[in-house]
Design an enzyme around this catalytic site. Structure first.
Site, PDB file in Angstrom:
ATOM      1  N   GLN A 293      -0.694   6.836  -6.545  1.00 43.87           N
ATOM      2  CA  GLN A 293      -1.752   7.792  -6.208  1.00 43.87           C
ATOM      3  C   GLN A 293      -1.854   8.910  -7.249  1.00 43.87           C
ATOM      4  O   GLN A 293      -0.870   9.604  -7.524  1.00 43.87           O
ATOM      5  CB  GLN A 293      -1.471   8.397  -4.829  1.00 43.87           C
ATOM      6  CG  GLN A 293      -1.424   7.357  -3.711  1.00 43.87           C
ATOM      7  CD  GLN A 293      -0.693   7.870  -2.483  1.00 43.87           C
ATOM      8  OE1 GLN A 293       0.371   8.485  -2.592  1.00 43.87           O
ATOM      9  NE2 GLN A 293      -1.247   7.618  -1.310  1.00 43.87           N
TER      10      GLN A 293
ATOM     11  N   ARG B 102      -9.715   7.681   7.827  1.00 46.35           N
ATOM     12  CA  ARG B 102      -9.503   8.048   6.419  1.00 46.35           C
ATOM     13  C   ARG B 102     -10.718   7.695   5.561  1.00 46.35           C
ATOM     14  O   ARG B 102     -11.005   8.368   4.577  1.00 46.35           O
ATOM     15  CB  ARG B 102      -8.224   7.401   5.880  1.00 46.35           C
ATOM     16  CG  ARG B 102      -6.956   8.070   6.434  1.00 46.35           C
ATOM     17  CD  ARG B 102      -5.720   7.667   5.663  1.00 46.35           C
ATOM     18  NE  ARG B 102      -5.424   6.246   5.795  1.00 46.35           N
ATOM     19  CZ  ARG B 102      -4.761   5.715   6.820  1.00 46.35           C
ATOM     20  NH1 ARG B 102      -4.332   6.487   7.814  1.00 46.35           N
ATOM     21  NH2 ARG B 102      -4.512   4.425   6.853  1.00 46.35           N
ATOM     22  N   ARG B 103     -11.427   6.629   5.932  1.00 44.01           N
ATOM     23  CA  ARG B 103     -12.649   6.296   5.187  1.00 44.01           C
ATOM     24  C   ARG B 103     -13.707   7.379   5.405  1.00 44.01           C
ATOM     25  O   ARG B 103     -14.444   7.730   4.490  1.00 44.01           O
ATOM     26  CB  ARG B 103     -13.205   4.939   5.644  1.00 44.01           C
ATOM     27  CG  ARG B 103     -12.314   3.755   5.408  1.00 44.01           C
ATOM     28  CD  ARG B 103     -11.978   3.460   3.951  1.00 44.01           C
ATOM     29  NE  ARG B 103     -11.012   4.359   3.332  1.00 44.01           N
ATOM     30  CZ  ARG B 103      -9.701   4.313   3.508  1.00 44.01           C
ATOM     31  NH1 ARG B 103      -9.173   3.428   4.313  1.00 44.01           N
ATOM     32  NH2 ARG B 103      -8.911   5.150   2.865  1.00 44.01           N
TER      33      ARG B 103
ATOM     34  N   ARG C  48      -1.937  -1.011  -8.372  1.00 46.73           N
ATOM     35  CA  ARG C  48      -3.266  -0.526  -7.995  1.00 46.73           C
ATOM     36  C   ARG C  48      -3.238   0.997  -8.120  1.00 46.73           C
ATOM     37  O   ARG C  48      -2.416   1.667  -7.484  1.00 46.73           O
ATOM     38  CB  ARG C  48      -3.597  -0.921  -6.555  1.00 46.73           C
ATOM     39  CG  ARG C  48      -4.955  -0.393  -6.078  1.00 46.73           C
ATOM     40  CD  ARG C  48      -5.113  -0.528  -4.566  1.00 46.73           C
ATOM     41  NE  ARG C  48      -4.971  -1.904  -4.145  1.00 46.73           N
ATOM     42  CZ  ARG C  48      -4.486  -2.283  -2.962  1.00 46.73           C
ATOM     43  NH1 ARG C  48      -4.051  -1.371  -2.101  1.00 46.73           N
ATOM     44  NH2 ARG C  48      -4.398  -3.559  -2.648  1.00 46.73           N
TER      45      ARG C  48
ATOM     46  N   HIS D  49     -14.537   4.136  -6.264  1.00 42.22           N
ATOM     47  CA  HIS D  49     -15.992   4.000  -6.107  1.00 42.22           C
ATOM     48  C   HIS D  49     -16.709   4.994  -7.025  1.00 42.22           C
ATOM     49  O   HIS D  49     -17.925   5.130  -6.973  1.00 42.22           O
ATOM     50  CB  HIS D  49     -16.390   4.267  -4.657  1.00 42.22           C
ATOM     51  CG  HIS D  49     -15.690   3.370  -3.671  1.00 42.22           C
ATOM     52  ND1 HIS D  49     -14.608   3.778  -2.931  1.00 42.22           N
ATOM     53  CD2 HIS D  49     -15.913   2.075  -3.338  1.00 42.22           C
ATOM     54  CE1 HIS D  49     -14.201   2.773  -2.172  1.00 42.22           C
ATOM     55  NE2 HIS D  49     -14.964   1.731  -2.413  1.00 42.22           N
TER      56      HIS D  49
ATOM     57  N   ASP E  87       0.843  -1.197   0.000  1.00 38.86           N
ATOM     58  CA  ASP E  87       0.000   0.000   0.000  1.00 38.86           C
ATOM     59  C   ASP E  87       0.882   1.252   0.000  1.00 38.86           C
ATOM     60  O   ASP E  87       1.966   1.252   0.589  1.00 38.86           O
ATOM     61  CB  ASP E  87      -0.891   0.039   1.248  1.00 38.86           C
ATOM     62  CG  ASP E  87      -2.080  -0.903   1.144  1.00 38.86           C
ATOM     63  OD1 ASP E  87      -2.466  -1.250   0.017  1.00 38.86           O
ATOM     64  OD2 ASP E  87      -2.615  -1.296   2.199  1.00 38.86           O
ATOM     65  N   MET E  88       0.383   2.298  -0.641  1.00 39.83           N
ATOM     66  CA  MET E  88       1.100   3.568  -0.607  1.00 39.83           C
ATOM     67  C   MET E  88       0.590   4.401   0.564  1.00 39.83           C
ATOM     68  O   MET E  88      -0.602   4.379   0.879  1.00 39.83           O
ATOM     69  CB  MET E  88       0.917   4.325  -1.926  1.00 39.83           C
ATOM     70  CG  MET E  88       1.832   5.530  -2.059  1.00 39.83           C
ATOM     71  SD  MET E  88       3.604   5.143  -1.893  1.00 39.83           S
ATOM     72  CE  MET E  88       3.914   4.220  -3.401  1.00 39.83           C
TER      73      MET E  88
ATOM     74  N   GLY F 216      -5.997   8.740  -3.950  1.00 38.07           N
ATOM     75  CA  GLY F 216      -5.149   9.160  -2.830  1.00 38.07           C
ATOM     76  C   GLY F 216      -5.986   9.634  -1.664  1.00 38.07           C
ATOM     77  O   GLY F 216      -6.960  10.361  -1.860  1.00 38.07           O
ATOM     78  N   ALA F 217      -5.595   9.230  -0.444  1.00 40.00           N
ATOM     79  CA  ALA F 217      -6.454   9.489   0.717  1.00 40.00           C
ATOM     80  C   ALA F 217      -5.765  10.238   1.856  1.00 40.00           C
ATOM     81  O   ALA F 217      -6.303  10.322   2.943  1.00 40.00           O
ATOM     82  CB  ALA F 217      -6.993   8.157   1.245  1.00 40.00           C
TER      83      ALA F 217
END
Length: 304
Positions: free
Chosen positions: A161, A286-287, A182, A225, A132-133, A186-187
């Protein structure tokens, strides 16, 4: 207002005191909507259920910002347990992990030792591993570590990202490794000095790197999404006759479940990112930052 809420939740995501408290009190306050459980046994049941519905999975043992070698080694041990569980049960699942959970903030030798242990176990059990980044400060070193490991192992990919200015060049530089990537928007909260501040620019760059990576002939996971990005990808692969086995869609566990099933029924590979473990707080915040509408689900969870 939405940007203010996003910044607020991103700020909370980095609070170590709240992270410790969250571990103590378990998956409450709506987090169980986005996290499969605290143990690999609970998570594997979720994976099995998703597989039965025609969905692939990548599992993530939650943890980040580890600052001592003992804990980093324990995180790696847990990843190996998850890999063996996937292999033992014949689950359609990959593994995702963060470099900071493997000891990135300690030193590189700790990370490399843990990653090689994990990748050896993954090789034995035929499990693919994605790095994961994380935030911009760790982007460059994460890509460097990926390059080193990719020269030793085939069963590894990473995340790029779209909101970073450097991303287009990273896609070009990584092409020689024929990487499985993937691609995400970016989050993390980043400075406008390193990341596009406007959503439209991020979306435009996202489309650009999806096209670049696919036309380079590399396997592409489009993790989004956003229906506009999904439709863009569908049209792109049709226009250039890109086979369905060169790409997949990915979404997060607990978000847009019906859309996930729809894509699978349409014949696309649809992979669900399923996190589990006790260190869920940063991920959960973060979600909420990504989609403040998720707060409504949390409030329902609190008052049930």
């Amino acid at each position: 207002m939405e940007q203010t809420m996003r910044n607020f939740f991103l700020f909370l995501s980095k609070n170590r005191g709240l992270t410790k408290m969250a571990k103590r009190y378990g998956l409450r306050f709506g987090a169980s909507r986005f996290v499969a459980g605290e143990t690999v046994e609970l998570a594997s049941e979720v994976i099995k259920d998703l597989n039965n519905k025609g969905l692939s999975v990548t599992i993530d043992y939650l943890g980040e910002f580890v600052d001592n070698e003992k804990e980093a080694n324990e995180m790696a041990d847990n990843c190996i347990v998850a890999i063996k569980e996937i292999g033992r049960r014949g689950l359609d699942s990959q593994l995702s992990l963060k470099m900071t959970s493997m000891g990135l903030d300690i030193n590189e030798s700790v990370v490399m030792n843990n990653m090689r242990r994990i990748l050896e176990a993954a090789k034995e059990n035929q499990v693919f591993v994605t790095i994961d980044m994380e935030d911009f400060a760790r982007c460059g070193i994460t890509i460097d570590i990926f390059k080193k490991l990719k020269s030793e192992y085939d069963n590894i990919g990473t995340v790029i990202q779209a909101y970073l200015y450097r991303t287009e060049q990273d896609i070009k530089d990584l092409n020689e490794y024929s990487p499985n990537l993937r691609l995400v928007k970016g989050a993390y909260k980043e400075s406008p000095e390193v990341a596009f501040p406007e959503k439209k620019d991020v979306d435009d760059n996202y489309k650009k790197i999806i096209k670049m990576h696919l036309l380079n002939g590399n396997y592409t996971a489009v993790a989004t999404h956003d229906d506009a990005i999904i439709e863009y990808t569908k049209k792109l692969v049709k226009e250039y006759n890109i086979p369905n086995n060169q790409f997949e869609f990915q979404m997060l566990f607990g978000i847009r479940n019906e859309r996930q099933l729809e894509l699978a029924k349409e014949g696309y590979k649809m992979r669900v990112y399923v996190p589990y473990g006790t260190d869920w707080y940063g991920y959960f915040m973060r979600r909420l930052a990504e989609r403040p509408a998720n707060v409504a689900f949390v409030l329902k969870g609190i008052f049930k």
